[in-house]
Motif scaffolding. Structure first.
Motif, PDB file in Angstrom:
ATOM      1  N   ARG A   1       0.884  -0.878  -0.255  1.00 58.10           N
ATOM      2  CA  ARG A   1       0.219  -0.053  -0.270  1.00 58.10           C
ATOM      3  C   ARG A   1       0.863   1.691  -0.043  1.00 58.10           C
ATOM      4  O   ARG A   1       1.778   1.621   0.739  1.00 58.10           O
ATOM      5  N   ASP A   2       0.854   1.862  -1.026  1.00 59.29           N
ATOM      6  CA  ASP A   2       1.385   2.544  -0.984  1.00 59.29           C
ATOM      7  C   ASP A   2       0.861   4.388  -0.448  1.00 59.29           C
ATOM      8  O   ASP A   2      -0.425   4.739  -1.360  1.00 59.29           O
ATOM      9  N   VAL A   3       1.459   4.947   0.274  1.00 59.24           N
ATOM     10  CA  VAL A   3       0.538   6.190   1.337  1.00 59.24           C
ATOM     11  C   VAL A   3      -0.085   6.885   0.100  1.00 59.24           C
ATOM     12  O   VAL A   3      -1.685   7.662   0.123  1.00 59.24           O
ATOM     13  N   LEU A   4       0.410   7.582  -0.476  1.00 57.71           N
ATOM     14  CA  LEU A   4       1.116   9.066  -1.545  1.00 57.71           C
ATOM     15  C   LEU A   4      -1.038   8.571  -2.381  1.00 57.71           C
ATOM     16  O   LEU A   4      -1.119   9.715  -2.775  1.00 57.71           O
ATOM     17  N   THR A   5      -0.325   8.035  -3.260  1.00 56.38           N
ATOM     18  CA  THR A   5      -1.680   6.857  -4.010  1.00 56.38           C
ATOM     19  C   THR A   5      -3.184   6.624  -3.162  1.00 56.38           C
ATOM     20  O   THR A   5      -4.076   6.204  -4.796  1.00 56.38           O
ATOM     21  N   GLN A   6      -2.672   5.452  -2.362  1.00 57.42           N
ATOM     22  CA  GLN A   6      -3.679   5.047  -2.125  1.00 57.42           C
ATOM     23  C   GLN A   6      -4.449   5.531  -0.531  1.00 57.42           C
ATOM     24  O   GLN A   6      -4.809   4.017  -0.008  1.00 57.42           O
ATOM     25  N   GLY A   7      -4.119   5.519  -0.548  1.00 53.51           N
ATOM     26  CA  GLY A   7      -4.207   6.716   1.221  1.00 53.51           C
ATOM     27  C   GLY A   7      -3.457   6.056   2.021  1.00 53.51           C
ATOM     28  O   GLY A   7      -2.870   4.746   2.147  1.00 53.51           O
ATOM     29  N   TYR A   8      -4.079   6.173   3.327  1.00 45.86           N
ATOM     30  CA  TYR A   8      -3.289   5.928   4.852  1.00 45.86           C
ATOM     31  C   TYR A   8      -4.622   5.328   5.526  1.00 45.86           C
ATOM     32  O   TYR A   8      -5.924   5.318   5.266  1.00 45.86           O
ATOM     33  N   PRO A   9      -3.673   3.995   5.948  1.00 42.71           N
ATOM     34  CA  PRO A   9      -5.253   3.324   6.517  1.00 42.71           C
ATOM     35  C   PRO A   9      -5.621   4.151   7.805  1.00 42.71           C
ATOM     36  O   PRO A   9      -5.373   5.081   8.747  1.00 42.71           O
ATOM     37  N   LEU A  10      -7.339   4.037   7.577  1.00 38.78           N
ATOM     38  CA  LEU A  10      -8.521   4.514   8.525  1.00 38.78           C
ATOM     39  C   LEU A  10      -8.441   4.453  10.457  1.00 38.78           C
ATOM     40  O   LEU A  10      -8.928   3.154  10.044  1.00 38.78           O
ATOM     41  N   LYS A  11      -8.064   5.034  10.757  1.00 39.11           N
ATOM     42  CA  LYS A  11      -8.506   5.182  12.282  1.00 39.11           C
ATOM     43  C   LYS A  11      -9.436   5.251  12.531  1.00 39.11           C
ATOM     44  O   LYS A  11      -9.598   6.370  13.365  1.00 39.11           O
TER      45      LYS A  11
END
Lengths: 265, 355
Positions: A167-177
């Motif tokens: 998972r690339d957070v820059l293109t796919q977003g961050y894991p959501l808490k």
């Protein structure tokens, strides 16, 4: 060695006799065999939930909502009146139920895709209205039913079928808490994050479910019990390895414990 | 006789909802029907204890309807075209799970965000399914404020009778205009103990569940057959339409809702000029009054179908007459309303001058 076998074999035989069993199937769990993969946390949470419902004596007062995802068939196992909701809409369906039957105890049972991706609006607004619901949120960081795609809660760098390079957070977003996010809302009464990867955690999860249902008996507000869980099949791990993944990867990012508890006055 | 009042269409609809003993309304504001939620918020809960909730979206509203309908309650939502599009997923689930509910679409001009003026562009969406899968809504098409009221009562009755979602397909003009209306007396809110409703598992009995998921294709086909059988009964027994001058008609004008009402004026103007024009106005768009068109078709010279869209109901009219008469179309779109004069001009163009 043979001496040891002489001692162990009768124990092995006897341990399965009903009089020696410590745990029983709660009478609110139907006879239907689970379709869940071996080692999957859903089975444990289903059993815990029905144990609590049985022990609290609220079988006839409880209405559940099943999601879309691996637990779409929850209504086949949970022996209470149930409705199966469209993908992500469980909190809206539950709102409809609770508003016309405010004396009943209403829960939703949802996975991370259902609750924190497609159903985010329904979840946030039900929480913000302070709907008297218990939301049981199974977070295993992956889409199970559709076979291993990235979830909103997939960890950074986590390899899934739709994040094959991690998972690339820059293109796919961050894991959501999402539990932390919801905890800020004034309508939310109780938020906790638990797990079912160890016997100790299983016991704590049961207590959390009990607490959530007790609060709803008094209609104190929106309650959310997040359960960090595993997905051996889609993580391509043995059940044991997947529980280690929960302990070593998931829990460090999604720390266990109460996120919002009622203030003691 | 009930109360006679001078009311706006949307408010009359809301008043009828309260009087029909509705248990809950879930909705989201959208022009030209926001008066419904406003009226109910003001009136409903204090008078009957009815639940009125402003949802965060039409998606959510229709799923709240699913939940409450699944508890055997009398429930309704309303919206207008773009909002109704958002409800299509939920309506498909509701139709499949066989839950009774009432939905009103105060149709506005489209496609897209369109305009807030009246239109009838949602005929296909309403009548042909709208969402995914093989299903129908019962579709009622009011042409007056009075019918807005009457169809709320009828709509709930049909929803309960067939365990099906029912739609009132009106338009922005009928929602917004004021007319004299006779209201039926307040009905009791009734608690019905449906065997299928999820109200909490009864002691000593099996639990109930509501679902639209049947993973075995054999079972899913069986469910489809059940639905289709239900639609067939509706087609045989629930068709409603208004017919005028069929006895001497050489021509027909046809349309639904507001367009039909304007057609009646055009028909009168035409008859004053000596044209023998009759009129069929379907009141149920599903089930469609196929038989009456088929019956009349062989003995007339042609039909002018008038709609506030690009020609949607005309497909059902043509299927009904099976080529036995000529069917021509006149329509306005995008929120424009046809005048009786231009309808008559088009009638003359097709059937008098051109023939």
């Amino acid at each position: 060695m043979s001496e040891l076998n002489e001692i162990m074999n009768p124990i092995k035989e006897n341990i399965c006799l009903p009089e020696f069993l410590v745990y029983e199937r709660p009478d609110t769990l139907t006879e239907q065999e689970f379709h869940y993969c071996p080692g999957c946390g859903h089975s444990t949470v289903h059993k815990l939930l029905m144990e609590v419902v049985s022990e609290m004596g609220i079988v006839g007062d409880t209405i559940g909502v099943a999601p879309v995802g691996c637990s779409v068939f929850a209504y086949h196992y949970l022996g209470v009146d149930m409705q199966q909701a469209a993908h992500g809409r469980a909190c809206a369906v539950a709102t409809g139920i609770k508003r016309v039957m405010p004396e009943k105890i209403v829960f939703t049972y949802q996975g991370d895709g259902d609750l924190a991706a497609i159903g985010t609006a329904e979840t946030v607004h039900a929480a913000n209205r302070g709907e008297n619901l218990l939301v049981i949120f199974i977070n295993n960081g992956i889409y199970g039913m559709t076979s291993g795609q990235m979830a909103p809660t997939s960890l950074e760098g986590m390899v899934t079928t739709t994040s094959p390079y991690g998972r690339d957070v820059l293109t796919q977003g961050y894991p959501l808490k999402i539990s932390e996010l919801l905890a800020h809302l004034p309508g939310v009464y109780y938020v906790t994050r638990q797990a079912v990867n160890t016997a100790g955690n299983v016991r704590k999860t049961k207590k959390a479910l009990q607490r959530g249902l007790e609060y709803q008996k008094k209609n104190l507000g929106f309650c959310l019990v997040e359960v960090v869980s595993n997905c051996p099949s889609n993580l391509k791990m043995t059940p044991l390895e997947s529980n280690e993944f929960v302990a070593n990867q998931m829990i460090p990012f999604y720390p266990l414990g109460d996120i919002k508890v009622p203030e003691v006055k | 006789m009930g109360d006679v009042k001078f009311m706006k269409g949307n408010e009359a609809l809301s008043e009828a909802m309260i009087r029909a003993g509705c248990d809950a309304y879930f909705g989201y504001p959208i022009t030209p029907q926001s008066e419904v939620l406003e009226y109910l918020a003001r009136e409903a809960t204090k008078r009957t204890g009815m639940v009125v909730l402003q949802a965060e979206s039409e998606v959510s509203a229709i799923n709240m309807i699913y939940g409450a309908a699944g508890c055997g309650k009398r429930v309704m939502t309303t919206s207008s075209s773009p909002g109704i599009s958002l409800m299509q997923e939920g309506l498909s689930y509701i139709a499949s799970a066989e839950l009774p509910c009432l939905v009103a679409n105060i149709n506005r001009g489209g496609p897209g965000l369109g305009t807030i003026q009246p239109a009838q562009g949602d005929y296909f969406q309403s009548v042909k399914g709208g969402g995914h899968g093989d299903y129908h809504l019962v579709v009622l098409a009011p042409c007056s404020v009075q019918e807005m009221v009457d169809y709320v009562k009828l709509g709930f009755e049909l929803a309960d009778k067939y365990r099906t979602p029912v739609m009132i397909l009106a338009d922005g003009a009928i929602g917004q205009m004021m007319e004299k209306v006779e209201l039926f007396p307040q009905m009791e809110r009734v608690v019905t103990d449906y065997p299928w409703a999820t109200t909490g598992r009864p002691a000593g009995k099996d639990r109930r569940y509501i679902t639209s998921l049947h993973i075995q294709p054999e079972k899913m086909e069986e469910i489809n057959h059940t639905l289709q059988a239900k639609y067939k009964v509706m087609q045989e027994t629930e068709v409603r339409y208004q017919a005028l001058h069929l006895d001497d008609a050489e021509y027909l004008m046809t349309g639904f809702g507001l367009a039909a009402r304007i057609c009646i004026k055009a028909m009168e103007l035409g008859r004053a000029k000596g044209y023998k024009i009759g009129m069929i106005r379907p009141q149920t768009l599903f089930p469609f009054p196929t038989k009456i068109y088929a019956e009349v078709a062989p003995r007339i010279k042609g039909i002018l179908d008038v709609e506030m869209n690009a020609g949607q109901m005309i497909e059902d009219v043509r299927l009904s007459v099976e080529g036995k008469t000529r069917v021509e179309f006149f329509g306005r779109m995008g929120g424009m309303i046809p005048s009786p004069d231009e309808i008559l001009e088009n009638f003359e163009k097709y059937f008098i001058k051109g023939s």
